[in-house]
Write a protein that holds these residues in place. Structure first.
Motif, short mmCIF file in Angstrom:
data_model
loop_
_atom_site.label_atom_id
_atom_site.label_comp_id
_atom_site.label_asym_id
_atom_site.label_seq_id
_atom_site.Cartn_x
_atom_site.Cartn_y
_atom_site.Cartn_z
N CYS A 32 40.73 44.84 54.37
CA CYS A 32 41.28 44.52 53.05
C CYS A 32 40.95 45.67 52.10
O CYS A 32 39.78 46.08 52.01
CB CYS A 32 40.65 43.24 52.54
SG CYS A 32 40.99 42.96 50.78
N ARG A 35 37.95 45.41 49.62
CA ARG A 35 36.56 45.34 50.06
C ARG A 35 36.16 46.74 50.51
O ARG A 35 36.93 47.39 51.21
CB ARG A 35 36.40 44.38 51.24
CG ARG A 35 36.91 42.99 50.94
CD ARG A 35 36.88 42.15 52.17
NE ARG A 35 35.54 41.67 52.41
CZ ARG A 35 35.20 40.36 52.34
NH1 ARG A 35 36.11 39.46 52.09
NH2 ARG A 35 33.97 39.99 52.55
N GLY A 43 34.73 41.56 47.89
CA GLY A 43 36.03 41.81 47.27
C GLY A 43 36.21 40.79 46.16
O GLY A 43 35.46 40.79 45.18
N CYS A 44 37.16 39.89 46.33
CA CYS A 44 37.37 38.84 45.34
C CYS A 44 36.13 37.94 45.29
O CYS A 44 35.50 37.71 46.34
CB CYS A 44 38.58 38.00 45.73
SG CYS A 44 40.06 38.98 45.97
N PHE A 46 35.56 34.91 45.23
CA PHE A 46 35.53 33.66 46.00
C PHE A 46 35.57 33.89 47.50
O PHE A 46 35.47 32.94 48.28
CB PHE A 46 36.71 32.75 45.60
CG PHE A 46 38.05 33.43 45.73
CD1 PHE A 46 38.70 33.51 46.94
CD2 PHE A 46 38.65 34.00 44.61
CE1 PHE A 46 39.92 34.15 47.05
CE2 PHE A 46 39.88 34.63 44.71
CZ PHE A 46 40.52 34.71 45.95
N CYS A 47 35.76 35.13 47.92
CA CYS A 47 36.07 35.41 49.33
C CYS A 47 34.80 35.63 50.15
O CYS A 47 33.95 36.45 49.78
CB CYS A 47 36.96 36.65 49.40
SG CYS A 47 37.52 37.04 51.06
N GLY A 51 37.06 36.89 55.17
CA GLY A 51 38.33 37.32 54.58
C GLY A 51 39.29 36.17 54.35
O GLY A 51 40.49 36.30 54.54
N SER A 52 38.75 35.01 53.95
CA SER A 52 39.55 33.82 53.70
C SER A 52 40.31 33.37 54.94
O SER A 52 41.46 32.93 54.88
CB SER A 52 40.54 34.05 52.54
OG SER A 52 39.84 34.32 51.35
N TYR A 90 42.17 38.51 55.69
CA TYR A 90 42.18 39.85 55.07
C TYR A 90 43.61 40.20 54.64
O TYR A 90 44.33 39.32 54.20
CB TYR A 90 41.57 40.88 56.01
CG TYR A 90 40.14 40.54 56.37
CD1 TYR A 90 39.09 40.93 55.55
CD2 TYR A 90 39.84 39.80 57.50
CE1 TYR A 90 37.78 40.59 55.86
CE2 TYR A 90 38.53 39.47 57.82
CZ TYR A 90 37.51 39.87 56.99
OH TYR A 90 36.23 39.52 57.30
N ARG A 121 48.15 41.30 50.11
CA ARG A 121 47.93 41.44 48.67
C ARG A 121 49.13 42.17 48.06
O ARG A 121 49.79 42.94 48.74
CB ARG A 121 46.71 42.31 48.41
CG ARG A 121 45.41 41.76 48.86
CD ARG A 121 44.33 42.85 48.85
NE ARG A 121 44.31 43.65 47.65
CZ ARG A 121 43.70 43.30 46.50
NH1 ARG A 121 43.05 42.16 46.45
NH2 ARG A 121 43.73 44.10 45.45
N ARG A 161 40.12 40.76 41.55
CA ARG A 161 41.24 40.88 42.50
C ARG A 161 41.62 42.33 42.73
O ARG A 161 42.21 42.67 43.76
CB ARG A 161 42.45 40.12 41.95
CG ARG A 161 42.35 38.64 42.02
CD ARG A 161 42.49 38.11 43.42
NE ARG A 161 43.76 38.44 44.04
CZ ARG A 161 44.04 38.25 45.32
NH1 ARG A 161 43.14 37.77 46.14
NH2 ARG A 161 45.23 38.56 45.81
S1 SF4 Z 1 40.62 37.12 49.22
FE1 SF4 Z 1 41.94 38.50 50.37
S2 SF4 Z 1 42.27 40.20 48.92
FE2 SF4 Z 1 40.44 39.13 48.20
S3 SF4 Z 1 38.71 40.20 49.18
FE3 SF4 Z 1 39.27 38.44 50.49
S4 SF4 Z 1 40.62 39.33 52.01
FE4 SF4 Z 1 40.55 40.78 50.29
#
Ligand code: SF4
Length: 313
Positions: A32, A35, A43-44, A46-47, A51-52, A90, A121, A161
């Motif tokens: 991503c 990151r 990164g974000c 909440f992540c 990588g969600s 990611y 993204r 973000r």
């Molecule tokens: S939510 Fe998506 S864009 Fe944000 S850090 Fe995680 S993987 Fe990257």
């Protein structure tokens, strides 16, 4: 939930393909750009380190094997006949086009895979990537999924973000110029957002006429900056009733033809700090259905007019 009150993606797929179609999350190993070092670092806010990713992706094996293993399970569990390979964790356009093509082709070569969905993204889809995705749009049933979360720049800043709303609009417009189906991910319950803020984002999606929406509940996970803020008492999460009310408010604003691909989310149980009620996904979905009934409302009931479509979902 009465199916006719919401244009549910699962129902739509069943009609389109004449049988049950399930998405299978695939991890192709992409990183991503938000990151440091691709997958490492934060990164974000909440992540988490996955990588969600969806729970249960078999990351240790190749793309074809991930799909074959999951197909077995889903055939037994849901009697699914066909599958959409969902490049999910990611940013799945974060590689040169030739590498992306190699990965997407591996998925399409697996038996019973009838389509692709690629999550990414808005700042990770340059023209060369979109040209490639447009090829897949012509070849198969294809969705581009873009994480936006909110149209408010102050929220995007808070979330770290690394892009603003203008960046999303640019990516969205270039994707639609190529005829791509676009599904946008939004999060409900973001810190600092009021009901009006959330509905403003929903109306923006309605104005754009997006083809699909995924609504996510904000999950607070251990080991994330958001998790640290939550444990320090700086962040609160929504109660279930508030979430249900907001989801129905959003659905009322969206066009009746937008495919609703998700109404809540399920974070990894072992990492979830809050809200714990979200673990009971069926209870949440049933409550959304009950609220639609109680209000005698439906998706699009507050949608002002028809916006011309640029592709047929
Ligand atoms: S939510 Fe998506 S864009 Fe944000 S850090 Fe995680 S993987 Fe990257």
């Amino acid at each position: 939930m009465r199916k006719e009150t919401i244009l549910l993606y699962s129902t739509y797929l069943k009609h389109r393909f004449g049988g049950r179609v399930h998405k299978i999350s695939v991890d192709a190993g992409f990183g991503c750009p938000n990151r440091s070092n691709g997958r490492a670092g934060h990164g974000c806010v909440f992540c988490d380190s996955s990588g969600s990713a969806a729970v249960g992706i078999a990351r240790q094996v190749g793309i074809a094997q991930q799909l074959e293993q999951a197909q077995e399970l889903m055939r037994r569990k849901y009697r699914a006949k066909w599958f959409i390979a969902y490049f999910q964790p990611y940013s799945n356009t974060f590689a040169p086009p030739a590498q992306l093509r190699h990965c997407y082709d591996q998925a399409l070569a697996v038996n019973n895979v009838v389509g692709l969905a690629v999550g990414t993204r808005p700042d990770c889809v340059d023209d060369a990537v979109l040209d490639l995705l447009a090829e897949y749009h012509r070849r198969t049933y294809f969705w581009l999924e873009i994480g936006l979360q909110s149209c408010h720049d102050r929220t995007l800043n808070y979330l770290r973000r690394g892009h603003d709303y203008a960046c999303f609009l640019d990516a969205y417009q270039r994707a639609k110029e190529r005829g791509l189906r676009v599904c946008v991910h939004l999060i409900i319950g973001l810190p600092g957002e009021s009901r009006d803020d959330i509905l403003h984002t929903a109306r923006e999606m309605a104005r754009l006429g997006v083809d699909g929406i995924k609504l996510h509940l904000l999950h607070v996970l251990q080991g994330t900056p958001l998790g640290d803020s939550f444990l320090a008492g700086e962040v609160k999460t929504l109660g279930m009733d508030d979430y249900v009310q907001l989801v129905v408010d959003v659905l009322e604003c969206l066009p009746p033809h937008t495919l609703i691909q998700r109404l809540t989310g399920d974070g990894p149980r072992e990492l979830l700090l809050a809200p714990l009620w979200s673990l009971n996904k069926w209870e949440v979905l049933n409550a959304i259905g009950a609220e639609l009934e109680r209000r005698r409302t439906r998706q699009g009931s507050h949608y002002p007019g028809t916006i011309s479509r640029t592709c047929d979902v």
